[in-house]
Scaffold this active site. Structure first.
Site, PDB file in Angstrom:
ATOM      1  N   LYS A   1       0.877  -1.172   0.000  1.00  0.00           N
ATOM      2  CA  LYS A   1       0.000   0.000   0.000  1.00  0.00           C
ATOM      3  C   LYS A   1       0.919   1.227   0.000  1.00  0.00           C
ATOM      4  O   LYS A   1       1.291   1.723   1.059  1.00  0.00           O
ATOM      5  CB  LYS A   1      -0.890  -0.022   1.255  1.00  0.00           C
ATOM      6  CG  LYS A   1      -1.718  -1.306   1.396  1.00  0.00           C
ATOM      7  CD  LYS A   1      -2.545  -1.330   2.674  1.00  0.00           C
ATOM      8  CE  LYS A   1      -1.768  -1.557   3.931  1.00  0.00           C
ATOM      9  NZ  LYS A   1      -1.230  -2.894   4.158  1.00  0.00           N
TER      10      LYS A   1
ATOM     11  N   ARG B   1       9.773   2.216   6.017  1.00  0.00           N
ATOM     12  CA  ARG B   1      10.421   1.435   7.074  1.00  0.00           C
ATOM     13  C   ARG B   1      11.942   1.408   6.902  1.00  0.00           C
ATOM     14  O   ARG B   1      12.619   0.539   7.432  1.00  0.00           O
ATOM     15  CB  ARG B   1       9.861   0.030   7.091  1.00  0.00           C
ATOM     16  CG  ARG B   1       8.412   0.000   7.547  1.00  0.00           C
ATOM     17  CD  ARG B   1       7.880  -1.402   7.368  1.00  0.00           C
ATOM     18  NE  ARG B   1       6.653  -1.583   8.086  1.00  0.00           N
ATOM     19  CZ  ARG B   1       5.453  -1.618   7.526  1.00  0.00           C
ATOM     20  NH1 ARG B   1       5.341  -1.466   6.218  1.00  0.00           N
ATOM     21  NH2 ARG B   1       4.381  -1.817   8.249  1.00  0.00           N
TER      22      ARG B   1
ATOM     23  N   ASP C   1      -4.815  -7.262 -12.570  1.00  0.00           N
ATOM     24  CA  ASP C   1      -3.651  -7.922 -11.954  1.00  0.00           C
ATOM     25  C   ASP C   1      -2.743  -8.510 -13.018  1.00  0.00           C
ATOM     26  O   ASP C   1      -1.531  -8.299 -13.026  1.00  0.00           O
ATOM     27  CB  ASP C   1      -4.104  -9.084 -11.051  1.00  0.00           C
ATOM     28  CG  ASP C   1      -4.816  -8.593  -9.812  1.00  0.00           C
ATOM     29  OD1 ASP C   1      -4.588  -7.440  -9.415  1.00  0.00           O
ATOM     30  OD2 ASP C   1      -5.611  -9.372  -9.244  1.00  0.00           O
TER      31      ASP C   1
END
Ligand code: COA
Length: 403
Positions: free
Chosen positions: A98, A105, A170
């Site tokens: 997302k 991080r 996808d």
């Protein structure tokens, strides 16, 4: 199949190392195609429940064959160390999140390039890594991307937009990942400098869904959703026959002449309205409604197999709408060995599509079934130089999972 099965040499991508951290279809299916063409593919799964694709029954066995699974907490300090060691040996890294979850991080592109300067990185997300802040971090599946890209609004009937199934957004994204990552690799192999690709799923659909959009962009033209028929041409779409459906793509002068004759309107050919050489029968042409009506009536009176053969002989592109049951036993499918069988890790027979496309000199192959969650964790860490004690320690801390 034992854990330590060594990979055979095959395919055009032999020697290519792909590492990915992604769930479901878009990211993983790109890695899957590369695995089928000979690449060494490592699937990083989280340590809590693994890839959500594992909840499916059969498709996971097909779309994760030839892969190795490591269960690793990438975002823990010690997990990151393992991950960066894997990256040192990789050619392509694909992640889907997302928004920019890795960078948030601390795992930035720059950090990855510090460990491997020629690495090709693909970031898959619904909406891309920059733009309107509120949108960038949103979750997205196939339908979400179809909806935002305008793809969904182009399919269905006037009353009801319909999803282009199965999971077109996808799978299109997967194909774009394969193409763009190999393009970047081509450059990286010449320059030694890697690349980072911001793969927004909606932009993939924007690109492949732009055919009619260009009419709007350049002339303000929009078309109503045409359902099973074409937006602006006669004789294109799905038509009901006596005992089934026919997909008809009528285009070209000899084809138009032939079909007008078949439906009893041969006298229209060679007139001012439909001069000889007319390649397209436009819906706004003088007798379009009559032509459509006669095509429908004619096809309703015909057995679908017969009309498919007749039209094909007339060089008209026409095909019966095949069901899955009809496909699997069709002689053409059998002749081209379109379905194959292999054993899953439990020794159960699995049936699935063969490897496509068919490479003449370096064909792909299925060499291994889908691994269980973390089945290769130990082997991968051992190959990276970790001792058995250290592997156990990481396992005890929950940084990795072995199966
Ligand atoms: N180690 C540690 N943490 C991990 C991990 C790993 N190996 N793999 C994933 N995680 C984390 C993620 O960062 C995420 O944390 P967050 O929610 O705090 O950001 C969490 O585990 C769950 O991640 P994810 O696997 O992404 O599941 P999700 O249910 O939150 O979202 C999607 C799933 C598909 C909606 C989302 O990943 C997404 O939008 N991806 C981009 C588009 C896409 O690929 N869609 C699917 C197409 S088939």
């Amino acid at each position: 199949m034992s854990k330590g099965t060594s990979m055979p040499v095959f395919g055009n991508l032999h020697g290519l190392k792909v590492v990915y951290s992604a769930v479901e279809i878009a990211g993983p299916f790109a890695a899957q195609l590369m695995a089928e063409w000979g690449a060494d593919v490592t699937w990083i799964e989280n340590t809590f429940n693994g890839d959500s694709m594992r909840d499916t029954t059969y498709v996971k066995e097909v779309d994760r064959r030839n892969q190795r699974s490591i269960s690793l907490n990438v975002f823990s300090e010690e997990g990151r160390e393992v991950f960066l060691k894997m990256i040192e040996e990789a050619d392509i890294f694909i992640e889907s999140s997302k928004g920019p979850a890795f960078a948030k991080r601390g795992i930035t592109d720059e950090l990855l390039w510090k460990h491997n300067k020629s690495l090709v990185i693909v970031h898959v997300s619904g909406f891309g890594h920059y733009g309107v802040e509120d949108r960038v971090n949103r979750a997205a599946y196939d339908q979400t991307a179809q909806a935002f890209s305008g793809y969904l609004s182009q399919n269905g009937t006037q009353e009801q937009p319909m999803i282009a199934s199965p999971y077109s957004g996808d799978y299109f994204t997967s194909l774009m990942i394969v193409g763009s990552s190999l393009a970047a690799l081509y450059k990286a192999q010449k320059t030694g400098i890697g690349e980072s690709i911001d793969m927004a799923m909606y932009e993939v659909l924007l690109r492949v869904g732009s055919y009619y959009m260009t009419d709007y962009l350049n002339a303000g033209i929009t078309y109503p959703r045409a359902g099973a028929r074409h937006q602006n041409l006669c004789g294109i779409g799905v038509y009901k026959c006596k005992d089934g459906f026919l997909s008809l793509c009528l285009y070209g002068a000899p084809q138009n002449k032939a079909i007008l004759e078949r439906i009893g309107l041969g006298h229209l050919w060679g007139t001012d309205e439909y001069p000889e050489g007319t390649t397209a029968l436009w819906l706004d042409s003088p007798k379009a409604d009559l032509i459509q009506q006669k095509i429908e009536e004619y096809l309703l009176s015909q057995p679908v197999d017969e009309v498919e053969k007749d039209f094909s002989d007339l060089k008209i592109a026409a095909n019966k709408v095949m069901t899955i049951e009809e496909m699997v036993n069709h002689p053409h499918y059998l002749a081209r060995e379109n379905f194959i069988e292999w054993e899953n890790v439990e020794g159960k027979k699995i049936k699935g599509p063969n490897i496509f496309p068919k490479f003449k000199k370096n064909p792909g192959q299925v060499w291994r079934p889908m691994p269980t969650l973390g089945m290769d964790t130990e082997d991968i860490l051992t190959d990276l130089g970790y001792s058995a004690e250290r592997i156990q320690e990481l396992c005890d801390k929950g940084i990795i999972k072995k199966s």
